[in-house]
Design an enzyme around this catalytic site. Structure first.
Site, short mmCIF file in Angstrom:
data_model
loop_
_atom_site.label_atom_id
_atom_site.label_comp_id
_atom_site.label_asym_id
_atom_site.label_seq_id
_atom_site.Cartn_x
_atom_site.Cartn_y
_atom_site.Cartn_z
N GLU A 43 -10.92 -33.69 30.68
CA GLU A 43 -12.16 -33.50 29.91
C GLU A 43 -13.15 -34.59 30.29
O GLU A 43 -12.85 -35.78 30.17
CB GLU A 43 -11.82 -33.57 28.41
CG GLU A 43 -12.98 -33.77 27.48
CD GLU A 43 -12.54 -34.24 26.11
OE1 GLU A 43 -13.38 -34.83 25.38
OE2 GLU A 43 -11.36 -34.03 25.73
N THR A 72 -17.25 -34.22 23.90
CA THR A 72 -18.40 -34.72 23.14
C THR A 72 -19.54 -33.72 23.20
O THR A 72 -20.71 -34.07 23.41
CB THR A 72 -18.84 -36.12 23.62
OG1 THR A 72 -17.69 -36.94 23.84
CG2 THR A 72 -19.70 -36.82 22.59
N LYS A 132 -8.77 -30.62 17.15
CA LYS A 132 -8.57 -32.03 17.49
C LYS A 132 -8.51 -32.86 16.21
O LYS A 132 -9.48 -32.89 15.44
CB LYS A 132 -9.73 -32.52 18.39
CG LYS A 132 -9.62 -34.00 18.73
CD LYS A 132 -10.63 -34.41 19.79
CE LYS A 132 -12.02 -34.58 19.24
NZ LYS A 132 -12.92 -35.22 20.24
#
Length: 219
Positions: A43, A72, A132
């Site tokens: 990521e 993000t 998450k």
């Protein structure tokens, strides 16, 4: 080499490597070092300079069994830009219905951030592929185990403060995978170009996940 769907790549070794604030000329070698250590999901956070270009480069060069995602991600517009660059999964620090919907519209799995049971359930019902748990360091493996008791059907990826000393414990507590930033991509090793050290770290985390899974199967 077999082609692998993004969620399968995440589950394969149970490690999501988070590339944040890494210089552009180091991202390619870093990704190759992580892959050499067994990591199959990488990521790149959008607050990294040149993130979209890096995602495009990694997506073009990736082996078939590696997934490249964007992290993000804060807005639906960023989802569009990341997917356009080649990201095959989206990770957010928060739960935002518009972001989740934008990813789903493009057929890309999204992993939003949440912490409390209510937030986790909300993210899941909104269409999250996984959730998450962030920041995971606050409650540690014990908190994850307690949350998972009533929410066992929701795949959870603890992120934030997970280290080699806790990785197996998080997996034993029910994590489907773990998200790893500086613990896996230490800045001093990246600055030194010590890619073997990164590969070794990756292999150790992959082994820790395997250990945790073995412990869960015996429980």
């Amino acid at each position: 080499m077999r082609s692998m769907q993004p969620l399968d790549a995440i589950r394969e070794t149970g490690v999501v490597a988070i590339v944040r604030h890494v210089p552009a000329d180091r991202i390619g070698p870093l990704a190759r070092a992580l892959q050499a250590g067994g990591v199959r999901a990488i990521e790149v956070t959008l607050n990294t300079e040149g993130a979209l270009e890096a995602i495009a480069r990694l997506a073009a060069e990736r082996p078939a069994d590696v997934a490249i995602g964007a992290g993000t991600v804060m807005t639906a517009g960023e989802v569009a830009s990341a997917v356009g660059a080649g990201a095959t999964f989206i990770v957010c620090p928060h739960t935002d219905d518009e972001v989740i919907a934008a990813a789903r519209e493009r057929g890309v799995p999204v992993i939003p951030g949440a912490y409390t049971p209510s937030e986790i359930v909300r993210a899941w019902r909104a269409g999250a592929a996984m959730v998450k748990l962030f920041p995971a360091s606050n409650g540690g493996p014990k908190y994850l185990r307690e949350v998972r008791a009533p929410l066992a059907d929701i795949p959870i990826v603890p992120t934030g403060g997970v280290g080699l000393d806790t990785a197996a414990d998080f997996v034993r507590a029910g994590a489907v995978a773990i998200g790893l930033g500086s613990a896996l991509t230490p800045r001093d090793r990246i600055a030194a170009g010590d890619w073997q050290a990164i590969t070794d770290l990756a292999a150790r985390f992959v082994a820790a996940v395997r250990e945790g899974r073995a412990g869960s199967s015996r429980a």
